[in-house]
Design an enzyme around this catalytic site. Sequence first.
Site, PDB file in Angstrom:
ATOM      1  N   GLY A 207      25.803  98.353  54.099  1.00 47.56           N
ATOM      2  CA  GLY A 207      25.684  99.518  53.215  1.00 47.56           C
ATOM      3  C   GLY A 207      26.338  99.266  51.867  1.00 47.56           C
ATOM      4  O   GLY A 207      26.089  98.250  51.223  1.00 47.56           O
ATOM      5  N   GLU A 208      27.215 100.172  51.463  1.00 48.78           N
ATOM      6  CA  GLU A 208      27.824 100.039  50.130  1.00 48.78           C
ATOM      7  C   GLU A 208      28.767  98.838  50.049  1.00 48.78           C
ATOM      8  O   GLU A 208      29.297  98.525  48.982  1.00 48.78           O
ATOM      9  CB  GLU A 208      28.559 101.317  49.734  1.00 48.78           C
ATOM     10  CG  GLU A 208      29.745 101.613  50.607  1.00 48.78           C
ATOM     11  CD  GLU A 208      30.619 102.734  50.054  1.00 48.78           C
ATOM     12  OE1 GLU A 208      30.700 102.872  48.835  1.00 48.78           O
ATOM     13  OE2 GLU A 208      31.217 103.456  50.872  1.00 48.78           O
ATOM     14  N   GLY A 210      27.766  95.754  50.859  1.00 44.65           N
ATOM     15  CA  GLY A 210      26.998  94.534  50.636  1.00 44.65           C
ATOM     16  C   GLY A 210      26.346  93.958  51.885  1.00 44.65           C
ATOM     17  O   GLY A 210      26.103  94.670  52.866  1.00 44.65           O
ATOM     18  N   ASP A 238      15.550  99.077  54.584  1.00 42.95           N
ATOM     19  CA  ASP A 238      14.161  98.593  54.551  1.00 42.95           C
ATOM     20  C   ASP A 238      13.829  98.024  53.180  1.00 42.95           C
ATOM     21  O   ASP A 238      13.093  97.037  53.067  1.00 42.95           O
ATOM     22  CB  ASP A 238      13.197  99.738  54.860  1.00 42.95           C
ATOM     23  CG  ASP A 238      13.509 100.373  56.194  1.00 42.95           C
ATOM     24  OD1 ASP A 238      13.667  99.626  57.168  1.00 42.95           O
ATOM     25  OD2 ASP A 238      13.621 101.607  56.252  1.00 42.95           O
TER      26      ASP A 238
HETATM   27  P1  AMP Z   1      16.802 102.816  56.763  1.00 43.64           P
HETATM   28  O1  AMP Z   1      17.538 103.909  56.001  1.00 43.64           O
HETATM   29  O2  AMP Z   1      16.480 101.634  55.931  1.00 43.64           O
HETATM   30  O3  AMP Z   1      17.467 102.479  58.052  1.00 43.64           O
HETATM   31  O4  AMP Z   1      15.380 103.420  57.176  1.00 43.64           O
HETATM   32  C1  AMP Z   1      15.038 104.758  57.133  1.00 43.64           C
HETATM   33  C2  AMP Z   1      13.576 104.906  57.509  1.00 43.64           C
HETATM   34  O5  AMP Z   1      13.375 104.499  58.860  1.00 43.64           O
HETATM   35  C3  AMP Z   1      13.112 106.351  57.409  1.00 43.64           C
HETATM   36  O6  AMP Z   1      12.185 106.448  56.349  1.00 43.64           O
HETATM   37  C4  AMP Z   1      12.478 106.661  58.771  1.00 43.64           C
HETATM   38  O7  AMP Z   1      11.191 107.213  58.666  1.00 43.64           O
HETATM   39  C5  AMP Z   1      12.433 105.336  59.499  1.00 43.64           C
HETATM   40  N1  AMP Z   1      12.858 105.460  60.903  1.00 43.64           N
HETATM   41  C6  AMP Z   1      13.848 106.246  61.408  1.00 43.64           C
HETATM   42  N2  AMP Z   1      13.953 106.101  62.739  1.00 43.64           N
HETATM   43  C7  AMP Z   1      13.006 105.193  63.104  1.00 43.64           C
HETATM   44  C8  AMP Z   1      12.607 104.609  64.362  1.00 43.64           C
HETATM   45  N3  AMP Z   1      13.200 104.921  65.521  1.00 43.64           N
HETATM   46  N4  AMP Z   1      11.623 103.702  64.334  1.00 43.64           N
HETATM   47  C9  AMP Z   1      11.024 103.358  63.183  1.00 43.64           C
HETATM   48  N5  AMP Z   1      11.332 103.863  61.975  1.00 43.64           N
HETATM   49  C10 AMP Z   1      12.326 104.782  61.928  1.00 43.64           C
END
Ligand code: AMP
Length: 308
Positions: A207-208, A210, A238
């Site tokens: 996260g913040e 790194g 992501d």
């Molecule tokens: P992140 O903040 O990078 O971990 O990802 C957030 C994104 O993951 C959100 O846009 C959600 O729609 C998606 N997400 C949350 N839970 C899941 C899950 N169990 N499987 C797949 N995608 C998910």
Amino acid sequence: MSKLVIVGTVAFDAIETPFGKTDKILGGAATFIGLAASQFNVDASVVSIVGGDFPQEYLDLLADRNIDISGVEIVKEGKTFFWSGKYHNDMNSRDTLITELNVLENFNPVVPSEYRDAEVVMLGNLHPMVQMSVLDQMESKPKLVILDTMNFWMDCALEDLLKVIKRIDVITINDEEARQLTGEYSLVVAAQRIHEMGPKYVVIKKGEHGALLFYNDNVFYAPALPLEEVFDPTGAGDTFAGGFAGYLAKTEDVSFENMKNAVIYGSTLASFCVEKFGTERMINLKSKDVHQRLQEFKNLTQFDIELT
Ligand code: AMP
């Protein structure tokens, strides 16, 4: 330039942070990965599924960035995957409030035939058997397979997750998830355990604080840029993965040295993602903004000590 296949959720998210709250907005792992990878103008294809409730304009957003969406199945009578989360005051941790799998429950991904020879595959956060199915559809072993996952799948499909982890080259995972996956508190030891599970490269996102890249006994660390505004961390992981994969697909060099640059690109793109709710900042991101921030990154981390 290599082709890039991205599999992951295309979703509705409802987010609550100390700064505000949203109704259902565009989200999903593959959405953030695709938007980040599109910064490199790579030939990318998103494989996913949505319901009849999903606005066409959201799909057009990806298509307008030259992302192939022929692998996004639309189930007219189904509902799109929905996730809702609430961030704590530190913005580094969150609680999942709702996960409605909906159309994801019966998702059989189909990689478009023109992308079955892709050199780079980014397995975004999804059921591990869906990630596995994408790998099985590739004509030959891709040059690089990157996998992202989360605690949800460790809780409900650990055995399958371990099977797919065996077949990948790089895992991107956050610190908490690395500890959960290995039962080790030290991230150095956790990375060693994950190496033993299969991946040669382990990226631990903090996260913040790194991200760390581990390769055998080598470790590389990239801090996160100190930002004035952190509004919503959703999708930062992501976006990091999409930047990492996009850069490697563009440069076609999967050496450890080049992966260090991929980590820097991933961190830089993630630093934009958190500045606005959902995908808003990534949608309006210009390459000159990215360039400027890369320069800030260099200034932040460069020093010149003479070792005697
Ligand atoms: P992140 O903040 O990078 O971990 O990802 C957030 C994104 O993951 C959100 O846009 C959600 O729609 C998606 N997400 C949350 N839970 C899941 C899950 N169990 N499987 C797949 N995608 C998910």
